[in-house]
Every structure is written in structure tokens, then in C-alpha cells.
Design an enzyme around this catalytic site. Structure first.
Site, short mmCIF file in Angstrom:
data_model
loop_
_atom_site.label_atom_id
_atom_site.label_comp_id
_atom_site.label_asym_id
_atom_site.label_seq_id
_atom_site.Cartn_x
_atom_site.Cartn_y
_atom_site.Cartn_z
N TYR A 135 0.82 -1.21 0.00
CA TYR A 135 0.00 0.00 0.00
C TYR A 135 0.86 1.26 0.00
O TYR A 135 0.37 2.34 -0.32
CB TYR A 135 -0.93 0.04 1.22
CG TYR A 135 -1.99 -1.03 1.26
CD1 TYR A 135 -2.24 -1.85 0.16
CD2 TYR A 135 -2.76 -1.23 2.39
CE1 TYR A 135 -3.21 -2.84 0.21
CE2 TYR A 135 -3.74 -2.20 2.45
CZ TYR A 135 -3.96 -3.01 1.35
OH TYR A 135 -4.92 -3.97 1.42
N LYS A 190 3.95 -14.81 3.30
CA LYS A 190 3.88 -15.56 2.04
C LYS A 190 5.33 -15.77 1.61
O LYS A 190 5.74 -15.41 0.50
CB LYS A 190 3.04 -14.76 1.01
CG LYS A 190 2.69 -15.52 -0.24
CD LYS A 190 1.66 -16.61 -0.06
CE LYS A 190 1.45 -17.37 -1.33
NZ LYS A 190 0.60 -18.57 -1.15
N ASP A 222 -2.42 -18.08 2.83
CA ASP A 222 -3.53 -18.87 2.28
C ASP A 222 -4.00 -19.91 3.31
O ASP A 222 -5.21 -20.12 3.50
CB ASP A 222 -3.16 -19.52 0.94
CG ASP A 222 -1.73 -20.06 0.92
OD1 ASP A 222 -0.95 -19.77 1.84
OD2 ASP A 222 -1.39 -20.80 -0.03
N ASP A 246 -5.30 -6.47 6.38
CA ASP A 246 -6.54 -5.83 5.93
C ASP A 246 -7.59 -6.91 5.66
O ASP A 246 -8.74 -6.84 6.11
CB ASP A 246 -6.20 -5.05 4.64
CG ASP A 246 -7.31 -4.13 4.19
OD1 ASP A 246 -8.33 -4.07 4.86
OD2 ASP A 246 -7.13 -3.48 3.14
N ASP A 250 -10.83 -8.57 8.46
CA ASP A 250 -12.25 -8.58 8.10
C ASP A 250 -12.80 -10.01 8.16
O ASP A 250 -13.93 -10.23 8.59
CB ASP A 250 -12.46 -8.01 6.69
CG ASP A 250 -12.71 -6.51 6.72
OD1 ASP A 250 -12.45 -5.89 7.77
OD2 ASP A 250 -13.14 -5.96 5.69
#
Ligand code: NAD
Length: 356
Positions: A135, A190, A222, A246, A250
Site C-alpha cells: 500500500y 507468504k 492462504d 486488511d 475482516d
């Protein structure tokens, strides 16, 4: 103890009013000052984060934030949109650690889309790094073109980056938090594909040497996404980068099924913080007096614990919320058979009564 109160848009003012009511009932020496933010500030002062609001936030020990945003602002240029206020505050206050607890209250297990036995008693904490990652890399695809002008472009790319100090400080925050909880950190990466996350994994492992009393496990993102819905209670503290955090925060929030219940905190190195519910401004129910104020009230409890060093007051608020739920009071979003449905203000009043 100085608190900047930024109610914002939509249901923001309604839910923040209830949290302020609860804070006042504690009879602590709290100095609270209110300022507009988001769309409300754009309408009042022409900018979503006016200078005076930013100054108030910078001078406060903590910020209690409602929510910002409304569809009516969607046509504004990006720098003037309400959501820019959050980014501006994060940057100006140096907020780098986002805490998102996902707690499933025993009275609300039915609200989850998972089987009750999977979520009953769930209490996990997702810690998301806020200042680095893709980001904040170089959006080079956009550099030569004005915002949104991609017509005719052949490719676009963003760059993922993390620095050693950024990873070290978020890792320390996670290990410290785990010490106050069940003593386990899951670092999500990752590393099998991305260099940035092999670097992340190596540094988290290094920092762990200072916390031998805390258990550390590494997990690919994952797999973490799968484990969160398969066996969420295996987690205690989850620490990860900006983008994975992020998404996973959620996902974790949805395990509880009640977005109106979930608080959040974003902290800087001095312990100053911004506290807000995990949900948005819910324009669809704004002004109806039916919004659930509990996420904001629980955010105020987090504020007392993390920025104002008042852990007992925080516990009193959390116990009062539990009592109100145990008494069968519910706002419409968490309603179930046999419960008493109340509005926003009545829920705030009930928490105040339970406190007393
Ligand atoms: P939302 O979280 O505002 O609403 C999603 C759904 O949940 C809606 O049906 C809403 O009625 C319900 N809901 C949310 N909070 C509730 C509460 N306290 N009590 C009862 N029901 C509640 O998400 P959205 O609809 O995607 O976004 C609405 C606006 O909020 C957008 O402008 C968005 O940009 C903004 N937003 C702001 C923040 C923030 O201020 N931090 C975060 C997310 C979204």
C-alpha cells in the site's frame, strides 16, 4: 487525560454519543473535545481533515473516532473524500499497529455463520502493520498518469516493501500483546513466494529470541485464511503485514457475525491511539436510532486500557457490556428470539446502568 472526539458521518455521531455517555459515567478526569471529520468536515470546512481537527487529535492522548463516508461523497476527487481523513490521521499520528480483536460473546454465538462449537468463546487478536507493504510502495503504473487515467496503458504495478525497523517494532508489539494473553503469536506471511515476506519471517524469528516465554508459529497467508474458518480458536495473536492484515482482520471479524460489536485500536510508538468501531458509517440506517453502539463503547474501553492506562475502567466497561447482553438486551443487528430489542440510546443507557 485528553480525548479528541471525532464522530464523523452516518451513524458516527449516534454511536459516539453513547460511548461518551459511558466515559462520563466513569467519573474519571477526562477532558473531551469534539471536532468534525470526514464528510461532515468537508461540508463544514471544505476538507475531510481540517487543520483544527488534526491539531486537536495531535494534542490529545487518544482519539475516539466514529466512522466516515457516505455515498453522496463518492463523486468528490479522491483527496477530498471522507475516507482520506483516516489515512491523514494515521500518517500524522504515526499509527503503525492496528489491533482488531475478534471476540464471540457466549450470548451471540448464533450470529456467526460458523457452527456454534467452532466460535463459542472465540477470543483472537489480529495485529496488522499499517505503515508499510504494497500500500505504500511505489505505485509506478500511476506515476505518469493523472489519478485514474489508465486508458491505453499496457501494464500497472505496485511494489511491496518493508524495512527492518518496521517489522521489528510490529513483532515486538505482537509478542508483548501475547504476554498479556495466552502467550502465542502466529506470524502470517507468504515467504514461499515473496522476498519481502521471507525477510518478514526472518526478522520476526530474530525478535522472538527476546520473548522465549511466547510461542511463535509461522503460517502462510492462504493457510491462515483456511484455518480461520476451520479452527479459529487455535489462534491467539495473529501478526501480519498491511495487506494480509486488511483482509484477514475482516475475515476474523465475520467469524463473530456481529460487526456492530467489534472495536479496534491503532497505536503509535508513544502509546497514543485512535480508537474506532470496525464497521463503517452505515448510511443505510443513519438517523434511525437503531445502530449498535457497543463496538464504539468497547473501543472506548480499549482506549482506557492502551492509551490512558486505566485497565480497571476498561474492564468495568467490558463487564457492563457482558451484563447487558446477559440481561437479553439487543440492538436490531444482533437480535434473536426471546430478546428485548432496544435502540442506540437505550443500549447506551443500559451500559451506564450496568456500570453503576
Ligand atoms: P458499513 O460497515 O458501514 O455497513 C455494512 C452493513 O452493516 C450495513 O448494512 C450497516 O447497516 C451494518 N452496520 C454497520 N455498523 C452497524 C452498527 N453499528 N449497527 C448496526 N448495523 C451496522 O459498510 P459499508 O456499507 O460498506 O460502508 C458504508 C460507508 O462507510 C462507506 O462510505 C464506506 O467508505 C465507509 N466506511 C468507513 C469506515 C471507517 O470510517 N473506518 C470503515 C468502513 C467503511
Amino acid at each position: 487525560m485528553k480525548i479528541a472526539i471525532l464522530p464523523g458521518d452516518g451513524i458516527g455521531p449516534e454511536i459516539v454519543a453513547e460511548a461518551v455517555k459511558v466515559l462520563r459515567a466513569l467519573a474519571l478526569p477526562l477532558e473531551m473535545e469534539t471536532a468534525p471529520v470526514g464528510g461532515a468536515a468537508y461540508e463544514a470546512a471544505g476538507h475531510p481533515l481540517p487543520e483544527a481537527t488534526l491539531r486537536l487529535a495531535q494534542q490529545a492522548d487518544a482519539v475516539l473516532f466514529g466512522a466516515v463516508g457516505d455515498w453522496k461523497f463518492d463523486t468528490l476527487p479522491r483527496p477530498l473524500r471522507p475516507e482520506q481523513a483516516i489515512l491523514g490521521l494515521r500518517q500524522a499520528l504515526g499509527l503503525f499497529a492496528n489491533f482488531r480483536p475478534a471476540i464471540c460473546y457466549p450470548q451471540l454465538t448464533h450470529a456467526s455463520s460458523l457452527k456454534p462449537e467452532l466460535v463459542a468463546g472465540l477470543d483472537i487478536l489480529i495485529i496488522r502493520e499499517l505503515t508499510g507493504d504494497i500500500y505504500f510502495g511505489q505505485p509506478r503504473g500511476r506515476r505518469s498518469a493523472p489519478d485514474g487515467a489508465f486508458a491505453g496503458a499496457e501494464e500497472a504495478f505496485d511494489t511491496m516493501r518493508y524495512s527492518r525497523p518496521e517489522i521489528e517494532r510490529i513483532a515486538r508489539v505482537a509478542f508483548e500483546a501475547a504476554r498479556q494473553r495466552r502467550g502465542k503469536v502466529t506470524s502470517v506471511d507468504k515467504a514461499n513466494v515473496l522476498e519481502t515476506f521471507q525477510f518478514w519471517k526472518d526478522i520476526v524469528t530474530e525478535v522472538h529470541r527476546d520473548y522465549p516465554d511466547v510461542e511463535l508459529e509461522h503460517m502462510y497467508v492462504d493457510n491462515a485464511a483456511m484455518q480461520l474458518v476451520k479452527a479459529p480458536k487455535k489462534f491467539d495473536v495473529v501478526v501480519t503485514g498491511n495487506m494480509f492484515g486488511d483482509i484477514l482482520s475482516d475475515e476474523a471479524a465475520m467469524l463473530t457475525g456481529s460487526i456492530g460489536m467489534l472495536p479496534s485500536a491503532s497505536l503509535n510508538e508513544r502509546g497514543q491511539g485512535l480508537y474506532e468501531p470496525s464497521h463503517g458509517s452505515a448510511p443505510d440506517i443513519a438517523g434511525k436510532g437503531i445502530a449498535n453502539p457497543l463496538a464504539t463503547i468497547l473501543s472506548a474501553a480499549m482506549m482506557l486500557r492502551f492509551s490512558l492506562q486505566q485497565p480497571e475502567a476498561a474492564e468495568r466497561i467490558e463487564a457492563a457490556v457482558q451484563k447487558v447482553l446477559a440481561d437479553g438486551l439487543r440492538t436490531a443487528d444482533i437480535a434473536s428470539e426471546g430478546c428485548t430489542i432496544v435502540g442506540t440510546a437505550a443500549m447506551g443507557d443500559a451500559v451506564v446502568r450496568a456500570l453503576r
